[in-house]
Design a protein around this motif. Sequence first.
Motif, PDB file in Angstrom:
ATOM      1  N   TRP A 121      -3.319   3.387  -1.481  1.00 46.51           N
ATOM      2  CA  TRP A 121      -3.549   2.813  -2.801  1.00 46.51           C
ATOM      3  C   TRP A 121      -2.717   1.547  -2.962  1.00 46.51           C
ATOM      4  O   TRP A 121      -1.604   1.453  -2.467  1.00 46.51           O
ATOM      5  CB  TRP A 121      -3.163   3.824  -3.885  1.00 46.51           C
ATOM      6  N   ARG A 122      -3.273   0.584  -3.727  1.00 39.55           N
ATOM      7  CA  ARG A 122      -2.551  -0.662  -3.971  1.00 39.55           C
ATOM      8  C   ARG A 122      -2.907  -1.202  -5.348  1.00 39.55           C
ATOM      9  O   ARG A 122      -4.067  -1.123  -5.777  1.00 39.55           O
ATOM     10  CB  ARG A 122      -2.923  -1.701  -2.912  1.00 39.55           C
TER      11      ARG A 122
ATOM     12  N   SER B 259      -6.267  -3.406 -12.139  1.00 41.07           N
ATOM     13  CA  SER B 259      -7.168  -3.249 -10.999  1.00 41.07           C
ATOM     14  C   SER B 259      -6.427  -2.659  -9.808  1.00 41.07           C
ATOM     15  O   SER B 259      -5.288  -3.046  -9.525  1.00 41.07           O
ATOM     16  CB  SER B 259      -7.780  -4.602 -10.614  1.00 41.07           C
ATOM     17  N   TYR B 260      -7.095  -1.754  -9.118  1.00 40.90           N
ATOM     18  CA  TYR B 260      -6.518  -1.089  -7.948  1.00 40.90           C
ATOM     19  C   TYR B 260      -7.499  -1.160  -6.783  1.00 40.90           C
ATOM     20  O   TYR B 260      -8.717  -1.249  -6.976  1.00 40.90           O
ATOM     21  CB  TYR B 260      -6.228   0.383  -8.237  1.00 40.90           C
ATOM     22  N   ASP B 261      -6.965  -1.080  -5.589  1.00 38.30           N
ATOM     23  CA  ASP B 261      -7.755  -0.873  -4.375  1.00 38.30           C
ATOM     24  C   ASP B 261      -7.365   0.469  -3.778  1.00 38.30           C
ATOM     25  O   ASP B 261      -6.177   0.832  -3.765  1.00 38.30           O
ATOM     26  CB  ASP B 261      -7.486  -1.960  -3.335  1.00 38.30           C
TER      27      ASP B 261
ATOM     28  N   ILE C 179      -8.173   2.820  -0.190  1.00 38.78           N
ATOM     29  CA  ILE C 179      -8.817   3.011   1.107  1.00 38.78           C
ATOM     30  C   ILE C 179      -8.876   4.515   1.339  1.00 38.78           C
ATOM     31  O   ILE C 179      -7.856   5.145   1.631  1.00 38.78           O
ATOM     32  CB  ILE C 179      -8.044   2.313   2.240  1.00 38.78           C
TER      33      ILE C 179
ATOM     34  N   ALA D  12     -17.221   4.879  -2.736  1.00 44.80           N
ATOM     35  CA  ALA D  12     -16.197   4.489  -1.776  1.00 44.80           C
ATOM     36  C   ALA D  12     -16.499   5.112  -0.416  1.00 44.80           C
ATOM     37  O   ALA D  12     -17.022   6.231  -0.335  1.00 44.80           O
ATOM     38  CB  ALA D  12     -14.822   4.943  -2.270  1.00 44.80           C
TER      39      ALA D  12
ATOM     40  N   PRO E 172     -11.797  -0.612   1.830  1.00 47.43           N
ATOM     41  CA  PRO E 172     -11.233  -0.787   0.486  1.00 47.43           C
ATOM     42  C   PRO E 172     -12.303  -0.658  -0.600  1.00 47.43           C
ATOM     43  O   PRO E 172     -13.429  -1.138  -0.439  1.00 47.43           O
ATOM     44  CB  PRO E 172     -10.655  -2.213   0.529  1.00 47.43           C
ATOM     45  N   PHE E 173     -11.934  -0.006  -1.676  1.00 46.69           N
ATOM     46  CA  PHE E 173     -12.818   0.174  -2.832  1.00 46.69           C
ATOM     47  C   PHE E 173     -12.019  -0.208  -4.072  1.00 46.69           C
ATOM     48  O   PHE E 173     -10.912   0.309  -4.289  1.00 46.69           O
ATOM     49  CB  PHE E 173     -13.289   1.621  -2.930  1.00 46.69           C
ATOM     50  N   ARG E 174     -12.546  -1.142  -4.860  1.00 48.67           N
ATOM     51  CA  ARG E 174     -11.814  -1.602  -6.047  1.00 48.67           C
ATOM     52  C   ARG E 174     -12.320  -0.905  -7.300  1.00 48.67           C
ATOM     53  O   ARG E 174     -13.530  -0.750  -7.507  1.00 48.67           O
ATOM     54  CB  ARG E 174     -11.948  -3.109  -6.204  1.00 48.67           C
TER      55      ARG E 174
ATOM     56  N   TRP F 178       0.840  -1.192   0.000  1.00 48.43           N
ATOM     57  CA  TRP F 178       0.000   0.000   0.000  1.00 48.43           C
ATOM     58  C   TRP F 178       0.876   1.242   0.000  1.00 48.43           C
ATOM     59  O   TRP F 178       1.916   1.274   0.655  1.00 48.43           O
ATOM     60  CB  TRP F 178      -0.898   0.023   1.239  1.00 48.43           C
TER      61      TRP F 178
ATOM     62  N   ALA G 149      -3.961  -4.130  -7.382  1.00 52.26           N
ATOM     63  CA  ALA G 149      -4.635  -5.364  -6.999  1.00 52.26           C
ATOM     64  C   ALA G 149      -4.452  -6.485  -8.012  1.00 52.26           C
ATOM     65  O   ALA G 149      -4.536  -7.660  -7.656  1.00 52.26           O
ATOM     66  CB  ALA G 149      -6.130  -5.095  -6.798  1.00 52.26           C
TER      67      ALA G 149
END
Length: 218
Positions: free
Chosen positions: A74-75, A103-105, A107, A166, A171-173, A66, A77
């Motif tokens: 942010w990450r 794809s990202y996550d 928070i 979000a 977490p929101f993808r 993250w 995914a």
Amino acid sequence: MPPPRPVIAADARADAGGWWDRNRFWLLGALVLGVLAFWLPYRDAVHEFQDRREPRHARDVAAGQWGEYEGSRWRLAGVRRVDGLPAAFAGYPHGPSSLLIVSYDVIPGREATPDLLDRCKGRLSDAQGRTWDADAIPHASLDRAQQRLGTRCGSRTNADFEREAARAGEPFRFHHLYQVPRDVPTAALRGEIAFPPFTTTPPGTYVRFELGSAAARD
């Protein structure tokens, strides 16, 4: 007593030449300082303009980790690559290309509202300086499952045409879609997330992820 010798033109020229010789280093220094006084503010103004116009300062995040950016975490995914695209994918003929779904996550932080997060932009880049903007593909070119992918960083529309947003601390993808040349390997690309450059601290900061070679293929 002989009268004083009159100063002739040659003596005046000699005195003038001697003055220039004695002060040439001071004059050269003054010239250099004068140039710097004009050039340094101009250089700083150009850099500030560039920082406000486009992302320029990368904040790299290791794979699977993250990263903090603009009050949220942010990450990366996952990455899915589809190589079998038709010749007229996206509504126009083109050379062999691939679809990348990155794809990202995220928070969201306490101050990061869905509308604020939706201002983010996605981009791919490689070591040669080439870039590809996210979602520069007509969604009509994608199948129904891919059309339902949320491509905004802070909200999406579900199958019932309702907005899902979000929430802070959860977490929101989301997903960014790219059409890239077939001969560009996934491992050579970096995924980028950026807010408008003039809104970040410092201006022009963005977050960057190495995509790596572990991408699912169709």
